[in-house]
Design a protein around this motif. Structure first.
Motif, PDB file in Angstrom:
ATOM      1  N   ILE A  39      -4.616 -11.667 -61.690  1.00  0.00           N
ATOM      2  CA  ILE A  39      -5.820 -10.883 -61.366  1.00  0.00           C
ATOM      3  C   ILE A  39      -6.823 -11.749 -60.619  1.00  0.00           C
ATOM      4  O   ILE A  39      -7.430 -11.324 -59.624  1.00  0.00           O
ATOM      5  N   ASP A  40      -6.997 -12.987 -61.076  1.00  0.00           N
ATOM      6  CA  ASP A  40      -7.921 -13.914 -60.399  1.00  0.00           C
ATOM      7  C   ASP A  40      -7.464 -14.189 -58.969  1.00  0.00           C
ATOM      8  O   ASP A  40      -8.289 -14.260 -58.041  1.00  0.00           O
ATOM      9  N   ALA A  41      -6.156 -14.335 -58.779  1.00  0.00           N
ATOM     10  CA  ALA A  41      -5.633 -14.552 -57.428  1.00  0.00           C
ATOM     11  C   ALA A  41      -5.916 -13.331 -56.553  1.00  0.00           C
ATOM     12  O   ALA A  41      -6.270 -13.463 -55.372  1.00  0.00           O
ATOM     13  N   ARG A  60       8.539 -12.127 -62.948  1.00  0.00           N
ATOM     14  CA  ARG A  60       7.261 -12.835 -62.980  1.00  0.00           C
ATOM     15  C   ARG A  60       6.558 -12.819 -61.623  1.00  0.00           C
ATOM     16  O   ARG A  60       5.330 -12.685 -61.557  1.00  0.00           O
ATOM     17  N   ALA A  61       7.337 -12.905 -60.549  1.00  0.00           N
ATOM     18  CA  ALA A  61       6.746 -12.866 -59.208  1.00  0.00           C
ATOM     19  C   ALA A  61       6.348 -11.443 -58.830  1.00  0.00           C
ATOM     20  O   ALA A  61       5.268 -11.213 -58.271  1.00  0.00           O
ATOM     21  N   ARG A  62       7.218 -10.487 -59.143  1.00  0.00           N
ATOM     22  CA  ARG A  62       6.910  -9.085 -58.819  1.00  0.00           C
ATOM     23  C   ARG A  62       5.671  -8.612 -59.571  1.00  0.00           C
ATOM     24  O   ARG A  62       4.777  -7.974 -58.984  1.00  0.00           O
ATOM     25  N   ASP A  63       5.576  -8.911 -60.862  1.00  0.00           N
ATOM     26  CA  ASP A  63       4.417  -8.482 -61.649  1.00  0.00           C
ATOM     27  C   ASP A  63       3.138  -9.120 -61.124  1.00  0.00           C
ATOM     28  O   ASP A  63       2.079  -8.478 -61.067  1.00  0.00           O
ATOM     29  N   THR A  64       3.232 -10.389 -60.729  1.00  0.00           N
ATOM     30  CA  THR A  64       2.058 -11.065 -60.173  1.00  0.00           C
ATOM     31  C   THR A  64       1.623 -10.395 -58.877  1.00  0.00           C
ATOM     32  O   THR A  64       0.420 -10.144 -58.665  1.00  0.00           O
ATOM     33  N   LYS A  70      -3.406  -4.751 -56.657  1.00  0.00           N
ATOM     34  CA  LYS A  70      -4.384  -3.843 -57.263  1.00  0.00           C
ATOM     35  C   LYS A  70      -5.812  -4.228 -56.908  1.00  0.00           C
ATOM     36  O   LYS A  70      -6.722  -3.389 -56.946  1.00  0.00           O
ATOM     37  N   GLU A  71      -6.023  -5.496 -56.573  1.00  0.00           N
ATOM     38  CA  GLU A  71      -7.349  -5.990 -56.209  1.00  0.00           C
ATOM     39  C   GLU A  71      -7.571  -5.977 -54.698  1.00  0.00           C
ATOM     40  O   GLU A  71      -8.634  -6.377 -54.233  1.00  0.00           O
ATOM     41  N   ASN A  72      -6.562  -5.493 -53.939  1.00  0.00           N
ATOM     42  CA  ASN A  72      -6.607  -5.620 -52.484  1.00  0.00           C
ATOM     43  C   ASN A  72      -6.905  -4.286 -51.806  1.00  0.00           C
ATOM     44  O   ASN A  72      -6.439  -3.242 -52.268  1.00  0.00           O
ATOM     45  N   PRO A  73      -7.669  -4.309 -50.701  1.00  0.00           N
ATOM     46  CA  PRO A  73      -8.027  -3.058 -50.017  1.00  0.00           C
ATOM     47  C   PRO A  73      -6.910  -2.500 -49.142  1.00  0.00           C
ATOM     48  O   PRO A  73      -7.081  -1.449 -48.518  1.00  0.00           O
ATOM     49  N   PRO A  79       5.359  -5.055 -53.855  1.00  0.00           N
ATOM     50  CA  PRO A  79       5.913  -5.914 -52.811  1.00  0.00           C
ATOM     51  C   PRO A  79       7.338  -5.535 -52.454  1.00  0.00           C
ATOM     52  O   PRO A  79       8.025  -4.846 -53.211  1.00  0.00           O
ATOM     53  N   ILE A  80       7.769  -6.018 -51.317  1.00  0.00           N
ATOM     54  CA  ILE A  80       9.184  -5.983 -50.957  1.00  0.00           C
ATOM     55  C   ILE A  80       9.846  -7.173 -51.653  1.00  0.00           C
ATOM     56  O   ILE A  80       9.435  -8.314 -51.469  1.00  0.00           O
ATOM     57  N   GLU A  81      10.864  -6.911 -52.460  1.00  0.00           N
ATOM     58  CA  GLU A  81      11.502  -7.983 -53.219  1.00  0.00           C
ATOM     59  C   GLU A  81      12.627  -8.627 -52.402  1.00  0.00           C
ATOM     60  O   GLU A  81      13.412  -7.925 -51.767  1.00  0.00           O
ATOM     61  N   MET A  82      12.688  -9.962 -52.453  1.00  0.00           N
ATOM     62  CA  MET A  82      13.703 -10.692 -51.711  1.00  0.00           C
ATOM     63  C   MET A  82      14.313 -11.783 -52.583  1.00  0.00           C
ATOM     64  O   MET A  82      13.580 -12.627 -53.126  1.00  0.00           O
TER      65      MET A  82
END
Length: 218
Positions: A39-41, A60-64, A70-73, A79-82
């Protein structure tokens, strides 16, 4: 001419991070602190309107990434997962106590920690040492790691449009390796969960603008 801004974020703290266990292709959930890290990131990056977002295919990466978005306009939701964005594969040593692993691999030559191993042998040579020490032969050596990672970076760049701001949520050793490859920045000290590393891509060249940023302007 193609110019892009790539914002690499290390995932939030996980339970294996908390317990100082080696975590590459192994996965574990975010702790409460890890959720806060993400969230801070997201708040840290909230002025960057992302055009695309990627993450490794680990939870862990997807959840982050989802918490950051959620904080972004941008309006991006997930994300697209790779698979190419996964952390280094530590093979047999996955899930083991980190201090014990580094002592086993680097201790005989006087390098008792990961930082000491990187300082003494470089990130790239350390990766080969881990692979050589794996009795099962599953750990990635440096050549295998970079073949996978470069393929992922090439795909991201080739699918981008000029001027794109791109979020890439990945892993600590992954990000340190990229910074080591494209700069002279000292990456021997640990990288913070939730930190931001910015790399500018322009016509085939990667330039690291900053690394391991948790509070300075982005």
């Amino acid at each position: 001419m193609t110019s892009l801004n790539l914002y690499f974020v290390r995932h939030g703290q996980t339970y294996l991070n908390r317990y100082h266990r080696l975590q590459g292709w192994a996965d574990s959930a975010l702790t409460d602190k890890g959720i806060t890290d993400a969230i801070d990131a997201g708040k840290h990056l909230s002025k960057i309107n992302f055009d695309k977002a990627y993450s490794s295919d680990t939870k862990r990466a997807r959840d982050t990434a989802e918490l950051i978005l959620k904080e972004n306009p941008s309006g991006l939701i997930e994300p697209i997962e790779m698979e190419n964005l996964r952390e280094e594969n530590f093979g047999y040593f996955e899930g083991n106590d980190m201090g014990q692993v580094w002592h086993i691999i680097g201790g005989p030559s006087g390098a008792d920690s990961y930082s000491q191993m990187i300082e003494t042998y470089t990130m790239e040579k350390t990766r080969d040492m881990i692979a050589d020490a794996d009795p099962y032969g599953d750990a990635e050596n440096d050549s295998q790691f970079w073949q996978r990672v470069q393929t992922g970076l090439d795909e991201i760049v080739n699918n981008a449009e000029d001027g794109d701001d791109i979020l890439i949520t990945a892993h600590g050793t992954f990000i340190r390796s990229i910074v080591s490859q494209f700069s002279d920045i000292d990456i021997s000290d640990p990288i913070h969960n939730g930190s931001v590393t910015k790399i500018e891509y322009k016509d085939g060249d990667y330039v690291v603008k900053y690394y391991n940023n948790i509070s300075d302007p982005v």
